[in-house]
Motif scaffolding. Structure first.
Motif, PDB file in Angstrom:
ATOM      1  N   LYS A 169       0.824  -1.219   0.000  1.00 45.29           N
ATOM      2  CA  LYS A 169       0.000   0.000   0.000  1.00 45.29           C
ATOM      3  C   LYS A 169       0.858   1.270   0.000  1.00 45.29           C
ATOM      4  O   LYS A 169       0.645   2.179  -0.794  1.00 45.29           O
ATOM      5  CB  LYS A 169      -0.944   0.013   1.224  1.00 45.29           C
ATOM      6  CG  LYS A 169      -1.908  -1.160   1.265  1.00 45.29           C
ATOM      7  CD  LYS A 169      -2.769  -1.154   2.504  1.00 45.29           C
ATOM      8  CE  LYS A 169      -2.003  -1.375   3.787  1.00 45.29           C
ATOM      9  NZ  LYS A 169      -1.414  -2.728   3.914  1.00 45.29           N
ATOM     10  N   SER A 170       1.835   1.310   0.906  1.00 44.00           N
ATOM     11  CA  SER A 170       2.674   2.513   1.007  1.00 44.00           C
ATOM     12  C   SER A 170       3.515   2.700  -0.254  1.00 44.00           C
ATOM     13  O   SER A 170       3.656   3.824  -0.750  1.00 44.00           O
ATOM     14  CB  SER A 170       3.612   2.414   2.207  1.00 44.00           C
ATOM     15  OG  SER A 170       2.876   2.233   3.381  1.00 44.00           O
ATOM     16  N   THR A 171       4.047   1.601  -0.758  1.00 41.21           N
ATOM     17  CA  THR A 171       4.861   1.682  -1.979  1.00 41.21           C
ATOM     18  C   THR A 171       3.990   2.183  -3.137  1.00 41.21           C
ATOM     19  O   THR A 171       4.429   2.985  -3.960  1.00 41.21           O
ATOM     20  CB  THR A 171       5.464   0.290  -2.314  1.00 41.21           C
ATOM     21  OG1 THR A 171       5.979  -0.290  -1.120  1.00 41.21           O
ATOM     22  CG2 THR A 171       6.569   0.390  -3.333  1.00 41.21           C
TER      23      THR A 171
ATOM     24  N   ILE B 117      -5.978   7.915   2.034  1.00 43.56           N
ATOM     25  CA  ILE B 117      -5.869   7.383   3.405  1.00 43.56           C
ATOM     26  C   ILE B 117      -5.402   5.932   3.328  1.00 43.56           C
ATOM     27  O   ILE B 117      -6.071   5.099   2.719  1.00 43.56           O
ATOM     28  CB  ILE B 117      -7.235   7.438   4.130  1.00 43.56           C
ATOM     29  CG1 ILE B 117      -7.800   8.869   4.108  1.00 43.56           C
ATOM     30  CG2 ILE B 117      -7.098   6.935   5.573  1.00 43.56           C
ATOM     31  CD1 ILE B 117      -9.228   8.977   4.606  1.00 43.56           C
ATOM     32  N   GLU B 118      -4.243   5.663   3.915  1.00 45.15           N
ATOM     33  CA  GLU B 118      -3.768   4.266   3.967  1.00 45.15           C
ATOM     34  C   GLU B 118      -4.168   3.641   5.290  1.00 45.15           C
ATOM     35  O   GLU B 118      -3.863   4.164   6.365  1.00 45.15           O
ATOM     36  CB  GLU B 118      -2.239   4.197   3.826  1.00 45.15           C
ATOM     37  CG  GLU B 118      -1.759   2.744   3.967  1.00 45.15           C
ATOM     38  CD  GLU B 118      -0.236   2.561   3.988  1.00 45.15           C
ATOM     39  OE1 GLU B 118       0.497   3.457   3.545  1.00 45.15           O
ATOM     40  OE2 GLU B 118       0.202   1.506   4.479  1.00 45.15           O
ATOM     41  N   THR B 119      -4.864   2.524   5.211  1.00 41.29           N
ATOM     42  CA  THR B 119      -5.196   1.799   6.442  1.00 41.29           C
ATOM     43  C   THR B 119      -4.893   0.320   6.243  1.00 41.29           C
ATOM     44  O   THR B 119      -5.048  -0.202   5.144  1.00 41.29           O
ATOM     45  CB  THR B 119      -6.692   1.887   6.799  1.00 41.29           C
ATOM     46  OG1 THR B 119      -7.423   1.085   5.873  1.00 41.29           O
ATOM     47  CG2 THR B 119      -7.205   3.276   6.779  1.00 41.29           C
TER      48      THR B 119
ATOM     49  N   GLY C  67       7.323   4.161   9.917  1.00 40.86           N
ATOM     50  CA  GLY C  67       7.711   3.343   8.775  1.00 40.86           C
ATOM     51  C   GLY C  67       7.138   3.817   7.446  1.00 40.86           C
ATOM     52  O   GLY C  67       7.871   4.016   6.484  1.00 40.86           O
ATOM     53  N   ASP C  68       5.828   4.038   7.418  1.00 41.25           N
ATOM     54  CA  ASP C  68       5.200   4.400   6.160  1.00 41.25           C
ATOM     55  C   ASP C  68       5.624   5.778   5.691  1.00 41.25           C
ATOM     56  O   ASP C  68       5.770   6.012   4.505  1.00 41.25           O
ATOM     57  CB  ASP C  68       3.678   4.338   6.310  1.00 41.25           C
ATOM     58  CG  ASP C  68       3.192   2.904   6.330  1.00 41.25           C
ATOM     59  OD1 ASP C  68       3.654   2.137   5.468  1.00 41.25           O
ATOM     60  OD2 ASP C  68       2.398   2.551   7.207  1.00 41.25           O
ATOM     61  N   ARG C  69       5.805   6.649   6.656  1.00 42.83           N
ATOM     62  CA  ARG C  69       6.220   7.997   6.275  1.00 42.83           C
ATOM     63  C   ARG C  69       7.609   7.973   5.659  1.00 42.83           C
ATOM     64  O   ARG C  69       7.892   8.698   4.725  1.00 42.83           O
ATOM     65  CB  ARG C  69       6.197   8.898   7.502  1.00 42.83           C
ATOM     66  CG  ARG C  69       5.192  10.006   7.298  1.00 42.83           C
ATOM     67  CD  ARG C  69       5.128  10.863   8.481  1.00 42.83           C
ATOM     68  NE  ARG C  69       5.583  12.188   8.187  1.00 42.83           N
ATOM     69  CZ  ARG C  69       5.691  13.103   9.119  1.00 42.83           C
ATOM     70  NH1 ARG C  69       5.395  12.826  10.357  1.00 42.83           N
ATOM     71  NH2 ARG C  69       6.075  14.308   8.811  1.00 42.83           N
TER      72      ARG C  69
HETATM   73 MG    MG Z   1       2.177   0.736   4.700  1.00 39.57          MG
END
Ligand code: MG
Ligand code: GTP
Length: 323
Positions: free
Chosen positions: A62-64, A163-165, A114-116
């Protein structure tokens, strides 16, 4: 003039002038004092952003993927839905707000970084704003101040709020209350097919992404997903992406833009917004009730005041909703 009042005016002025520092302050207020955030937000005109929830099991990418979306948008891909020309940048690039909802640390209540870090390369760019929120207090769900944060990004004039969840537990359901479009990300190396069925992700998806398309097993996942759709009553677009190389991401952005214009014209957008307002009001009620429970033991006289505030808040939301 009180300190709070000064802070309020400063923030109002800053947000109207598209000052990123004012937005950063506003988002902190959303997290720490959502009632004050609502007072400030009421004084701001909101632009119409496409709120996109990106959900899926841990590690599907998701983050990538969000990072890849930002990469493409930085290259000018995608429709500028607000057509804002006055954001301090002489560019027509999309303005994107990203909210990452991290699981809380039981020790600090703070958001993991991490995601940031994954999106770090974009964190300082003028047209993007990335913010992590802990989901403290909201067991398995989204952050309790997510509605206010989303409003703040809209007031700032973002074209998209992403929005990432992590798609586990309550957050799956909650994301449908706030997002105009829910993207469910699957990956072939995650045993997702079974999870998808179990968790009811099928029902909440407005669009599917099969990420890690570089893995040959993604084709198997694609055909299974298609089969499931034939038997179901929903016809949902499926995009294949490789979030690391950016392959397929341009098409995903186009599909998202197409859906936005479609839901604007077929009335789905306004229904989604009504739903969001209702759930926002409910989140305020829940917050007030939590406060009430905490205070009640000490001082029963608080009850009247809180009841009054609750009613006022509900009337205000209902009025805004045009009902
Ligand atoms: Mg993520
Ligand atoms: N081969 C390949 N690896 C990918 C792809 N997308 C992401 N990854 C890798 O998958 C791992 C997890 O990616 P993340 O973006 O952190 O996944 P996430 O869904 O945000 O994970 P959580 O936030 O923990 O739920 C990382 O090592 C990525 O480099 C892809 O398209 N192909």
């Amino acid at each position: 003039m009180s300190n709070t009042q000064m802070r309020e005016d400063e923030i109002l002025e800053g947000i109207r002038a598209h000052d990123r520092r004012a937005l950063a302050k506003m988002l902190s207020i959303c997290e720490n004092d959502p009632n004050l955030a609502n007072v400030i937000l009421d004084k701001l005109e909101k632009k119409r952003s496409h709120v996109i929830g990106i959900t899926g099991s841990p590690g599907v990418g998701k983050s990538t993927l969000i990072n890849a979306i930002l990469d493409k948008m930085n290259q000018g891909v995608g429709e500028n839905v607000n057509s804002i020309k006055d954001m301090g940048t002489a560019t027509n690039k999309k303005k994107i707000g990203v909210i990452v909802v991290d699981p809380s640390s039981p020790f600090t209540g703070g958001a993991l970084l991490g995601d940031r870090v994954r999106m770090q390369s974009h964190a300082t760019e003028e047209n993007f704003f990335i913010r992590s929120f802990a989901n403290r207090g909201a067991l398995g769900g989204l952050s309790p101040s997510i509605y206010e944060a989303c409003d703040a990004f809209e007031a700032f004039g973002m074209d998209n709020v992403i929005i990432e969840t992590v798609g586990v537990g309550q957050s799956e359901v909650e994301i449908t209350n706030i997002a105009d479009t829910v993207v469910v990300v699957l990956s072939p190396d995650n045993g997702d097919e079974v999870q998808m069925l179990k968790a009811g992700l099928m029902e909440i998806a407005d669009l599917f992404v099969i990420n890690k398309a570089d893995n040959p097993r993604s084709q198997i996942l694609l055909s299974r997903l298609r089969k499931m759709m034939i038997t179901g009553d929903k016809d949902v677009v499926i995009c294949l992406t490789n979030a690391v190389t950016g392959e397929g991401v341009e098409k995903l952005i186009k599909e998202l833009d197409d859906r936005f214009f479609q839901i604007l014209s077929n009335g789905v957008f306004s229904l989604k917004r009504k739903k969001r307002l209702l759930h926002h009001a409910q989140s305020i009620v829940r917050r007030e009730l939590d406060e009430l429970i905490q205070k009640f033991e000490n001082d029963g006289t608080e009850l009247k005041e809180i009841k009054k505030r609750l009613l006022e808040e509900l009337c205000r939301k209902a009025h805004k909703n045009g009902s």
